[in-house]
Design a protein around this motif. Structure first.
Motif, short mmCIF file in Angstrom:
data_model
loop_
_atom_site.label_atom_id
_atom_site.label_comp_id
_atom_site.label_asym_id
_atom_site.label_seq_id
_atom_site.Cartn_x
_atom_site.Cartn_y
_atom_site.Cartn_z
N ASP A 15 0.82 -1.22 0.00
CA ASP A 15 0.00 0.00 0.00
C ASP A 15 0.85 1.27 0.00
O ASP A 15 0.35 2.35 -0.31
CB ASP A 15 -0.92 0.03 1.22
N TRP A 16 2.12 1.12 0.35
CA TRP A 16 2.98 2.30 0.52
C TRP A 16 4.10 2.34 -0.51
O TRP A 16 5.12 3.00 -0.30
CB TRP A 16 3.52 2.34 1.95
N VAL A 17 3.90 1.67 -1.62
CA VAL A 17 4.84 1.70 -2.74
C VAL A 17 4.05 2.02 -4.00
O VAL A 17 2.99 1.43 -4.24
CB VAL A 17 5.57 0.35 -2.91
N ALA A 18 4.54 2.97 -4.79
CA ALA A 18 3.82 3.35 -6.01
C ALA A 18 4.80 3.57 -7.16
O ALA A 18 5.87 4.13 -6.97
CB ALA A 18 3.01 4.62 -5.77
N SER A 19 4.40 3.11 -8.35
CA SER A 19 5.24 3.31 -9.52
C SER A 19 4.44 3.80 -10.74
O SER A 19 5.03 4.25 -11.72
CB SER A 19 5.99 2.02 -9.88
N LYS A 20 3.11 3.71 -10.68
CA LYS A 20 2.30 4.20 -11.79
C LYS A 20 2.33 5.72 -11.84
O LYS A 20 2.28 6.39 -10.81
CB LYS A 20 0.85 3.71 -11.65
N HIS A 21 2.36 6.26 -13.06
CA HIS A 21 2.57 7.69 -13.24
C HIS A 21 1.52 8.53 -12.51
O HIS A 21 1.85 9.54 -11.86
CB HIS A 21 2.57 8.06 -14.72
N GLU A 22 0.26 8.11 -12.58
CA GLU A 22 -0.80 8.91 -11.98
C GLU A 22 -0.67 8.96 -10.45
O GLU A 22 -1.20 9.87 -9.80
CB GLU A 22 -2.19 8.38 -12.38
N LEU A 23 0.03 7.98 -9.86
CA LEU A 23 0.22 7.95 -8.41
C LEU A 23 1.48 8.67 -7.96
O LEU A 23 1.58 9.07 -6.79
CB LEU A 23 0.25 6.50 -7.92
#
Length: 456
Positions: A15-23
């Motif tokens: 829940d605390w890792v993001a790699s998608k551009h919108e995020l």
């Protein structure tokens, strides 16, 4: 990066890792002016740890893999220091937002790096105490303010962030967690590593918690707006005021057209129509009598130096609005700003520095808006986007050279970041830069932290 992504999920949870551009889009820039803002890399992962132990694991992972890490606070910086300029990890401290303790007995507060200036002030004021620094943006986070040694309008009386930090918890790139300083006013135990971290702009370690010094709250405050027709006359009053023994909480130089523009953007009315140049002076004391006595002395001094009648704001709301208008000048100018500078000169040289900037503006056929901290020699000059980029670079270099000629430095509070890396040689000797790079290598042997920032 696939293996790195898997390990980050294990360390902090998916829940605390993001790699998608919108995020991750909002983590790819800061408040740096558009003309000089660094371009962010596209292959970036954002991770949000909740404690120092998770930060330790992330940094050790990155060091072992040789992956760049970009520590990030509130993203309010103005020199590109939080922009991920290479593929790697953006390490956001936003979840670490707990205030552990407001210690009234020792006049100190201990808080995590993700606590905002606004949260800190609210907690401290609720305890009847006062945290003097005000770097300007209440969304700035504590770790970032310390890493950038933030200044602001109140430095003249109480100093900058460096003067308030008493203890730090810092994670170095190899994963060790250091406890530096503490609830101490005196500490002479070896080299002062804590003060190396302060102002290092996220290149030596990641600040996870800090202990800061506080002061008792003031019983009374007032803000003066003093109008002048001459900029030189305005700033020349300041040394005379300090020589009288009056040290205000803040002394700001502004230009009427700039504060009116800022006030309009905020939906507020600026209360002073007189003078093209104005001083904003905030006074604080133990009681109203002391504060009003100082107001009268300053108004008399200013009047003898050519000022029109001063306006006094007494109510807390009025004073808050004046400070907000001053703090939002950059926001009002930002859409048309190519670059904002924050050179420092000896305070008594402010008038000469302004004259030199006027001459540079005239030479290039442009207008350079000016405002700044009049009592500590820190002037903010805006290069607007109506000049070609080549001229903008020449203007910037000319302003920096004039500041250095007057005994100053290229940055007082915004920092080096990415955008001033190549300009340090204007004000630092080669040996000083060599020593700084050696310190960087000792803390960060693989050069993973902010690899394009400051002296990385």
């Amino acid at each position: 990066m696939e293996h790195i992504l898997e390990r980050l999920n294990e360390i902090v949870g998916p829940d605390w890792v993001a790699s998608k551009h919108e995020l991750i889009e909002r983590y790819l820039s800061d408040e740096t002016a558009k003309g000089v803002r660094p371009k962010a890399a596209s292959d970036v992962v954002v991770v949000k740890p909740s404690n120092a132990q998770e930060v330790s694991q992330i940094l050790k992972l990155a060091t072992d893999a040789g992956v760049p890490v970009f520590p990030r606070g509130g993203g309010t910086g103005l020199c590109g220091g939080a922009v991920p300029t290479r593929s790697g990890i953006v390490l956001s401290l936003e979840r670490m937002d707990k205030i552990a303790e407001v210690d009234r007995d020792n006049l100190m507060v201990t808080a995590e790096a993700g606590v905002t200036l606004g949260q800190l002030e609210e907690a401290v004021e609720a305890s009847g105490l006062f945290f003097p620094p005000h770097p300007g943006d209440e969304g700035a986070q504590l770790g970032g303010m310390i890493a950038c040694n933030a200044g602001g309008s109140r430095a003249v009386k109480y100093g900058i962030m460096r003067n308030y930090v008493r203890g730090l918890e810092v994670v170095v790139p190899t994963g060790e967690i250091l406890q530096l300083g503490g609830k101490l006013l005196k500490d002479n135990s070896g080299y002062d590593l804590m003060h190396l971290i302060i102002g290092s702009e996220g290149t030596l370690g990641v600040i996870t918690q800090a202990t800061l010094r506080l002061y008792p709250a003031f019983a009374s405050t007032a803000t003066l707006i003093i109008p002048f027709e001459s900029r030189h006359a305005a700033v020349d009053v300041v040394p005379k005021m300090l020589q009288m023994g009056i040290i205000p909480l803040a002394v700001e130089y502004v230009e009427k057209d700039l504060v009116k523009l800022s006030a309009q953007a905020l939906g507020l009315n600026w209360p002073c129509e007189e003078g093209s140049a104005q001083l904003l002076i905030t006074l604080a004391g133990e009681n109203e009598e002391i504060v009003y006595d100082q107001c009268e002395k300053i108004a008399e001094l200013a009047g003898n130096s050519g000022a029109a009648e001063a306006i006094i704001a007494e109510r807390r709301e009025e004073q808050g609005n004046i400070l907000k208008v001053r703090s939002e000048i950059y926001t009002a100018l930002k859409p048309k700003t190519f670059d904002i500078m924050d050179a420092a000169v000896p305070p008594a040289e402010m008038g000469h520095f302004m004259d030199a900037i006027d001459e540079i503006a005239s030479r290039f056929g442009t207008k350079i808006p000016l405002y700044g901290h009049a009592a500590d020699g820190n002037l903010h000059a805006h290069i607007m986007d109506d000049v070609p980029p080549k001229d903008a670079d020449a203007i910037k270099l000319a302003i920096y050279k004039e500041g250095v000629r007057l005994g100053g430095k290229i940055t007082a509070e915004h920092g080096v970041g990415k955008i001033r890396n190549d300009l340090l040689q204007l004000c630092l000797p080669p040996k000083a830069i060599e020593l700084m790079k050696a310190i960087k290598g000792a803390f960060d042997p693989k050069g993973i932290l902010n690899p394009d920032c400051a002296l990385s």
